[in-house]
Structures are given as structure tokens and as C-alpha cells.
Design a protein around this motif. Structure first.
Motif, mmCIF file in Angstrom:
data_model
loop_
_atom_site.group_PDB
_atom_site.id
_atom_site.type_symbol
_atom_site.label_atom_id
_atom_site.label_comp_id
_atom_site.label_asym_id
_atom_site.label_seq_id
_atom_site.Cartn_x
_atom_site.Cartn_y
_atom_site.Cartn_z
ATOM 1 N N UNK A 264 0.936 -1.240 -0.052
ATOM 2 C CA UNK A 264 0.188 0.583 0.152
ATOM 3 C C UNK A 264 0.845 1.027 -0.193
ATOM 4 N N UNK A 265 0.615 2.247 -0.576
ATOM 5 C CA UNK A 265 1.566 3.515 -0.718
ATOM 6 C C UNK A 265 0.631 4.468 -0.631
ATOM 7 N N UNK A 266 1.344 5.614 0.157
ATOM 8 C CA UNK A 266 0.532 6.788 0.305
ATOM 9 C C UNK A 266 0.299 8.174 -0.631
ATOM 10 N N UNK A 267 0.216 9.043 -0.015
ATOM 11 C CA UNK A 267 -0.152 10.327 -1.030
ATOM 12 C C UNK A 267 1.239 11.298 -0.943
ATOM 13 N N UNK B 199 0.340 6.424 6.913
ATOM 14 C CA UNK B 199 -1.370 6.730 8.646
ATOM 15 C C UNK B 199 -2.425 7.147 7.684
ATOM 16 N N UNK B 200 -2.384 7.633 6.354
ATOM 17 C CA UNK B 200 -2.751 8.276 5.628
ATOM 18 C C UNK B 200 -4.060 7.258 5.644
ATOM 19 N N UNK B 201 -5.405 8.121 6.248
ATOM 20 C CA UNK B 201 -7.024 7.020 6.765
ATOM 21 C C UNK B 201 -7.428 6.903 5.198
ATOM 22 N N UNK B 202 -6.427 6.277 4.175
ATOM 23 C CA UNK B 202 -7.472 5.479 3.341
ATOM 24 C C UNK B 202 -5.789 4.421 2.551
ATOM 25 N N UNK B 203 -5.086 5.075 3.050
ATOM 26 C CA UNK B 203 -4.658 4.229 3.451
ATOM 27 C C UNK B 203 -4.701 2.374 4.164
ATOM 28 N N UNK C 88 -2.127 -1.364 -4.214
ATOM 29 C CA UNK C 88 -2.541 -0.632 -3.831
ATOM 30 C C UNK C 88 -1.946 0.877 -3.683
ATOM 31 N N UNK C 89 -2.701 1.773 -4.928
ATOM 32 C CA UNK C 89 -2.013 3.782 -3.910
ATOM 33 C C UNK C 89 -2.730 4.422 -3.873
ATOM 34 N N UNK C 90 -2.402 5.273 -3.078
ATOM 35 C CA UNK C 90 -3.872 6.863 -2.910
ATOM 36 C C UNK C 90 -2.605 7.830 -3.679
ATOM 37 N N UNK C 91 -3.697 9.090 -4.916
ATOM 38 C CA UNK C 91 -3.145 10.299 -5.408
ATOM 39 C C UNK C 91 -1.422 9.688 -5.357
#
Length: 220
Positions: A30-33, A42-46, A105-108
């Protein structure tokens, strides 16, 4: 949710890792913004994405890119962050040598990095891209996209227009044997403030379709 430290190109990288209960379970990374706009593991979507995969029996790793939290190094405009993501997958595979597959999975910003990693690693069989920054970064490297996956976007995203993602998805849909889906979360902004439950509903439904029988309701 054990804390882990693994080695990246520029030093130690900090992560959280949840091993699966069975040896040949798949891996998820899982990859963060964007690190320079407050993005962390610790981003909520991540955080919620992490548990979507944990609850389906994956061995799951989320981590901080270089220069974030306790991860060493400094922001490298995507090049170094791709190296970090590759190091994360290498580490996860080293502790899961019998893993049969991998998802990204990645966010932004993390979605952009994740799709680049997908192109480089043929073992990645699925992806989730949340708020993919299709109007901010070049996605032309997806030629062709080697794996099926899901793009999810909010219709109130003021950072990346929904139309930019739709254009990318339409381009990718032309490839034989690859199924690219797009879902829109009504009322959601770029960070899915107040809409994370709706977002996870969409992602959970997609994963259950792709991974029938994998749901582990007790593993929360």
C-alpha cells in the motif's frame, strides 16, 4: 500490526506489516499520498486499504517513503519513491517466499508510483488506484497496462478532474485480456473526507469479485 524496518536505496524505511496466516498467501503493498503534502502511511485511506487486504488473507505492508516519518532519505520527485516501492515489494517477497501473487494499491501520488511498479514487476496481478493524479503526472508508460484493476475517484475532486481519470481508463480499456474498471464515489473530494466508508465499500466489493472466498471477517 508489527512495526518493521527494511533497507531502501537511501537507508532504512519504516513500515507496518501484517503477515497472513497461511504460507502461500498473496502480498499487498500500500502506497501513500504525496510526501510533501502531508502524505504518510497513516493516511486514513491508506490505513483502511491496508485492512481491506488484511481481512482477505493477504500479507500486507504499508510504509513511509524516504524522508517521511522514520524513513531515511529525502523526497526525490517520484524516482526515488519508485525505488522505495520496489524495495518494499522485495522485502515482502523475502519474508513470503511462497507467496503466489501480489497486488499494489496506491493513493494519489502513491497510485502513480504503484502503476509504475506494476509495469516493472510481472508478478503483480491486480491493482487499486485511488484518486490517481492523471492530470498531474504522465501515465503514458501504461502501454499496455499488464494487469487488471480498479480506479476509484471522487466526483468532487478539486485536485484531479474525474474526466482526466476517465480518459486514462478509456485508453487502458482497449487492451485484450485486461479489465480496467472505474468507480466514482459521489460527494467525495480528493482525500475522501467523510466518504472513506463509501470508498471502502466500493473497493471491498471489487476485491470480493476478484478474490472470491477470500473474505476474513474476523481479521480486523
Amino acid at each position: 500490526m508489527p512495526e518493521v524496518i527494511f533497507t531502501g536505496e537511501r537507508g532504512r524505511l519504516e513500515g507496518r506489516y501484517q503477515p497472513a496466516k497461511t504460507r502461500n498467501s498473496p502480498i499487498a503493498i500500500i502506497l501513500h499520498p504525496h510526501p510533501q503534502f502531508g502524505g504518510t502511511m497513516n493516511n486514513p485511506v491508506v490505513y483502511n486499504l491496508y485492512y481491506q487486504f488484511v481481512n482477505r488473507g493477504f500479507s500486507v505492508l504499508r510504509f513511509n517513503f524516504r524522508g517521511v516519518g522514520r524513513s531515511q532519505g529525502s523526497f526525490d520527485h517520484g524516482t526515488g519513491e519508485l525505488s522505495d516501492a520496489a524495495a518494499a515489494l522485495d522485502w515482502a517477497q523475502s519474508v513470503n517466499p511462497d507467496a503466489r501473487a501480489c497486488w499494489i494499491a496506491g493513493v494519489s501520488f502513491g497510485a502513480w508510483i504503484g502503476m509504475q511498479l506494476l509495469m516493472r514487476r510481472p508478478e503483480v496481478e491486480g491493482f487499486i488506484s485511488v484518486a490517481a493524479p492523471a492530470s498531474l503526472y504522465d501515465f503514458s508508460f501504461l502501454a499496455p497496462c499488464p494487469s487488471s484493476g480498479l480506479f476509484v475517484h471522487g466526483d468532487k475532486d478539486a485536485v484531479v478532474p474525474t474526466t482526466a481519470v476517465a480518459t486514462l481508463v478509456e485508453k487502458l480499456k482497449t487492451q485484450k485480456g485486461i479489465v480496467i474498471e472505474q468507480q466514482i464515489v459521489p460527494g467525495a473530494n480528493h482525500f475522501f473526507d467523510g466518504k472513506i466508508e463509501d470508498l471502502m465499500g466500493v473497493i471491498g466489493t471489487y476485491l470480493d469479485k476478484r478474490l472470491p472466498g477470500s473474505r476474513k471477517d474476523s481479521a480486523a
